[in-house]
Each structure stands twice: as C-alpha cells, then as structure tokens.
Design an enzyme around this catalytic site. Structure first.
Site, PDB file in Angstrom:
ATOM      1  CB  CYS A   1      37.735  48.938  39.771  1.00 25.84           C
ATOM      2  SG  CYS A   1      39.235  49.082  38.761  1.00 25.84           S
TER       3      CYS A   1
ATOM      4  CG  HIS B   1      39.601  47.047  43.669  1.00 25.29           C
ATOM      5  ND1 HIS B   1      38.852  46.119  42.979  1.00 25.29           N
ATOM      6  CD2 HIS B   1      40.354  47.686  42.745  1.00 25.29           C
ATOM      7  CE1 HIS B   1      39.139  46.200  41.694  1.00 25.29           C
ATOM      8  NE2 HIS B   1      40.044  47.141  41.521  1.00 25.29           N
TER       9      HIS B   1
ATOM     10  CD  GLU C   1      36.746  44.845  45.775  1.00 25.78           C
ATOM     11  OE1 GLU C   1      37.352  44.638  44.712  1.00 25.78           O
ATOM     12  OE2 GLU C   1      36.269  45.961  46.092  1.00 25.78           O
TER      13      GLU C   1
END
Length: 217
Positions: A81, A180, A182
């Site tokens: 991002c 994202h 994660e």
C-alpha cells in the site's frame, strides 16, 4: 536453514501484523526505527499507512538517505500500500519524499477514500502458490498506472471499474503490492519475499572498482 533477519519499518502502519506474517513465513522479524537497526537487516518491509507521513518520518529519524542508498545497493524491500508509493520512481501527486527504485508510476488513493475500501480474490501465481486465489484487502489503496520494461507485473484487479489496474509488481529485489496481505491471514506474499531475501543472501558479491559499493552479481 538459517532464518534471514527482515525488518519492518516501525514508524507508522501495520507493523505488528507484518512482523507476525514474516515469522510465519520463516524469517527472523525485527522492528526498524534507527539507522543501526536498518544496517543490521537482510531485507525490509515498508508497511501501509500514509505515504507522505512515512516519508517525512524517514527523514526525521535519519533513515531516508541510508535507505535510499541500501536500495541502490540491492537491499530486498517489500512495500504494501503506502510502501508501494514510497518505492515508486514517479508519483504525480506525491506529498512527501519518496525512496524510489521501481520504474513505475503510482497513483495514491487511486481506488478512492476509506469508505471505498474493498476486498477481492486475485489470481496471482507470481505471488506464491497456495490454496485457491489470494485474498486482497484494499484500504485507500494505490495502483500502478505505468510500469517500465524491467518491471514484472504480478497481479491486476480482476473485475469492476478498476479491472486491469496493476496491483502487484516486482523489479529485481523490490516487491510491491497495493493491498494488505498482512491482514488477510494469508502469508504467501511474505513467503515470496522471504525467498527473495534468501536468494539475495545466496548471491555472491561482485566487487566494483575502488570507491564504489560492492554489488551482487
């Protein structure tokens, strides 16, 4: 196999989530806030957040020039991002300093505001194998508008008004995603990056003429 030491820039963003994903992917994860900590890592993750704020904090914490130099010297870096924005050579609406290194033009907040955040399933074999498509979470995300000839496009938006927009790319030791991973619970992107770091460490160092930094062949 020895776990490579991979840092997560800990100035803003999803630091804990990236640290956890790197650990799952087989790395030794550490937080990076100081030049000495940056000097000790084999690779680095630039987390999401606000790219202009992160850029200014890099300068405040005396990391900006050191990190730019390490990127030029071949340090593997993964940006998610805002990290994608920071790694771009060209950002028409940039509001702060960039690191650069990837021959791409990136548009900040390309998908819209926070309320326009969304998720989708991506077919992205270049981002690692796994069970089914990769779940991508976009939060005020950028996209790549143009990519140079040396950039490998790894994924594009699959449907909707933004269909075909580039949301994952790699150039040499640099990897970037608009989404994202994660926070999706899927560590395959981090596994790809850990493998990139291992490959970098396994590449013999090629000496340059006196006065120049060593490079990897």
């Amino acid at each position: 196999m020895t776990a490579p030491t991979i840092g997560v820039l800990a100035l803003q963003g999803d630091v804990r989530e990236h640290l956890a994903a790197l650990g799952t992917a087989g790395a030794h994860p550490v937080s990076v806030r100081r030049p000495a900590e940056l000097a000790a890592v084999d690779g680095l993750v630039l987390p999401g957040g606000e790219s202009s704020t992160i850029g200014r904090l890099l300068a405040t914490f005396d990391l900006l020039d050191d990190l730019r130099e390490r990127i030029r010297a071949g340090l593997p870096v993964y940006g998610s991002c805002a990290g994608m924005v920071l790694l771009a050579d060209r950002v028409p609406d940039a509001a702060g300093p960039l690191l650069g290194g990837m021959d791409v033009t990136v548009r900040r907040n390309a998908f819209g505001r926070q309320v326009d955040s969304f998720e989708e399933d991506l077919h992205a074999p270049g981002l690692g194998t796994g069970d089914g498509p990769l779940r991508a979470v976009y939060i005020r995300a950028p996209w790549v508008e143009e990519a140079g000839a040396g950039v490998d496009v790894l994924a594009r938006v699959s449907s909707g008004p933004a269909a075909g927009r580039i949301v994952a790319a790699r150039q040499g030791a640099l990897l970037a995603t608009a989404f994202h991973p994660e926070i999706s619970g899927d560590a395959r992107v981090h596994r790809v990056f850990v493998d990139m770091v291992r490959d970098h460490l396994a590449t013999p160092v090629r000496r340059r003429p006196s006065g120049d930094a060593p490079a990897r062949s």
